[in-house]
Motif scaffolding. Structure first.
Motif, PDB file in Angstrom:
ATOM      1  N   UNK A 121       0.796  -1.228   0.128  1.00  0.00           N
ATOM      2  CA  UNK A 121      -0.186  -0.072  -0.120  1.00  0.00           C
ATOM      3  C   UNK A 121       1.147   1.162  -0.048  1.00  0.00           C
ATOM      4  N   UNK A 122       0.710   1.916  -1.137  1.00  0.00           N
ATOM      5  CA  UNK A 122       1.333   3.537  -1.095  1.00  0.00           C
ATOM      6  C   UNK A 122       0.602   4.520  -0.693  1.00  0.00           C
ATOM      7  N   UNK A 123       1.193   5.357   0.201  1.00  0.00           N
ATOM      8  CA  UNK A 123       0.560   6.723   0.686  1.00  0.00           C
ATOM      9  C   UNK A 123       1.093   7.671   0.314  1.00  0.00           C
ATOM     10  N   UNK A 124       0.485   8.489  -0.419  1.00  0.00           N
ATOM     11  CA  UNK A 124       1.115   9.575  -0.768  1.00  0.00           C
ATOM     12  C   UNK A 124      -0.113  11.149  -0.358  1.00  0.00           C
ATOM     13  N   UNK A 125       0.824  12.034   0.515  1.00  0.00           N
ATOM     14  CA  UNK A 125       0.035  13.074   0.645  1.00  0.00           C
ATOM     15  C   UNK A 125       0.786  14.318   0.626  1.00  0.00           C
ATOM     16  N   UNK A 126       0.314  15.378   0.815  1.00  0.00           N
ATOM     17  CA  UNK A 126       0.783  16.743   0.255  1.00  0.00           C
ATOM     18  C   UNK A 126       1.913  17.037   1.035  1.00  0.00           C
ATOM     19  N   UNK A 127       3.061  17.589   0.520  1.00  0.00           N
ATOM     20  CA  UNK A 127       4.295  17.988   1.154  1.00  0.00           C
ATOM     21  C   UNK A 127       4.340  18.522   2.473  1.00  0.00           C
TER      22      UNK A 127
ATOM     23  N   UNK B 221       1.107  -7.281   4.599  1.00  0.00           N
ATOM     24  CA  UNK B 221       0.929  -6.100   4.181  1.00  0.00           C
ATOM     25  C   UNK B 221       2.017  -5.166   4.365  1.00  0.00           C
ATOM     26  N   UNK B 222       2.836  -4.280   3.339  1.00  0.00           N
ATOM     27  CA  UNK B 222       3.662  -3.298   3.517  1.00  0.00           C
ATOM     28  C   UNK B 222       2.990  -1.844   3.181  1.00  0.00           C
ATOM     29  N   UNK B 223       3.337  -0.963   4.313  1.00  0.00           N
ATOM     30  CA  UNK B 223       2.790   0.397   3.918  1.00  0.00           C
ATOM     31  C   UNK B 223       3.923   1.306   3.612  1.00  0.00           C
ATOM     32  N   UNK B 224       3.982   1.910   2.645  1.00  0.00           N
ATOM     33  CA  UNK B 224       4.956   2.630   1.801  1.00  0.00           C
ATOM     34  C   UNK B 224       4.689   4.136   2.098  1.00  0.00           C
ATOM     35  N   UNK B 225       4.995   5.159   2.691  1.00  0.00           N
ATOM     36  CA  UNK B 225       4.660   6.401   2.677  1.00  0.00           C
ATOM     37  C   UNK B 225       5.647   7.126   1.621  1.00  0.00           C
ATOM     38  N   UNK B 226       4.896   7.679   0.555  1.00  0.00           N
ATOM     39  CA  UNK B 226       5.998   8.134  -0.552  1.00  0.00           C
ATOM     40  C   UNK B 226       5.879   9.615  -0.381  1.00  0.00           C
TER      41      UNK B 226
END
Length: 75
Positions: free
Chosen positions: A32-38, A70-75
């Protein structure tokens, strides 16, 4: 599980409309890749990574019922 990550992330950030979650699924694992605002990256990671660890722990416990890794990656 992607919806769980999205729900948690949107509750933490200042810009919930910029939260993006993508799932890549193999036979026995999910990434699971999580992308948020800088600006919100610090809110997701937390001091010394405590919030990121907590998100990963919650998702892993939810995935344990489905017998998947499950792997959570914060990109």
């Amino acid at each position: 599980m992607g919806e769980l990550v999205r729900f948690i992330a949107q509750a933490l950030v200042n810009h919930p409309d910029q939260v993006m979650v993508t799932e890549k699924e193999d036979e026995d694992s999910v990434i699971i890749e999580l992308r948020v605002a800088p600006d919100d990256m610090g809110r997701i990671i937390g001091k010394q990574g405590h919030i990121a660890k907590a998100i990963r722990t919650v998702v892993r416990s939810a995935a344990g019922r489905q017998k998947k890794r499950v792997t959570v990656d914060i990109v």
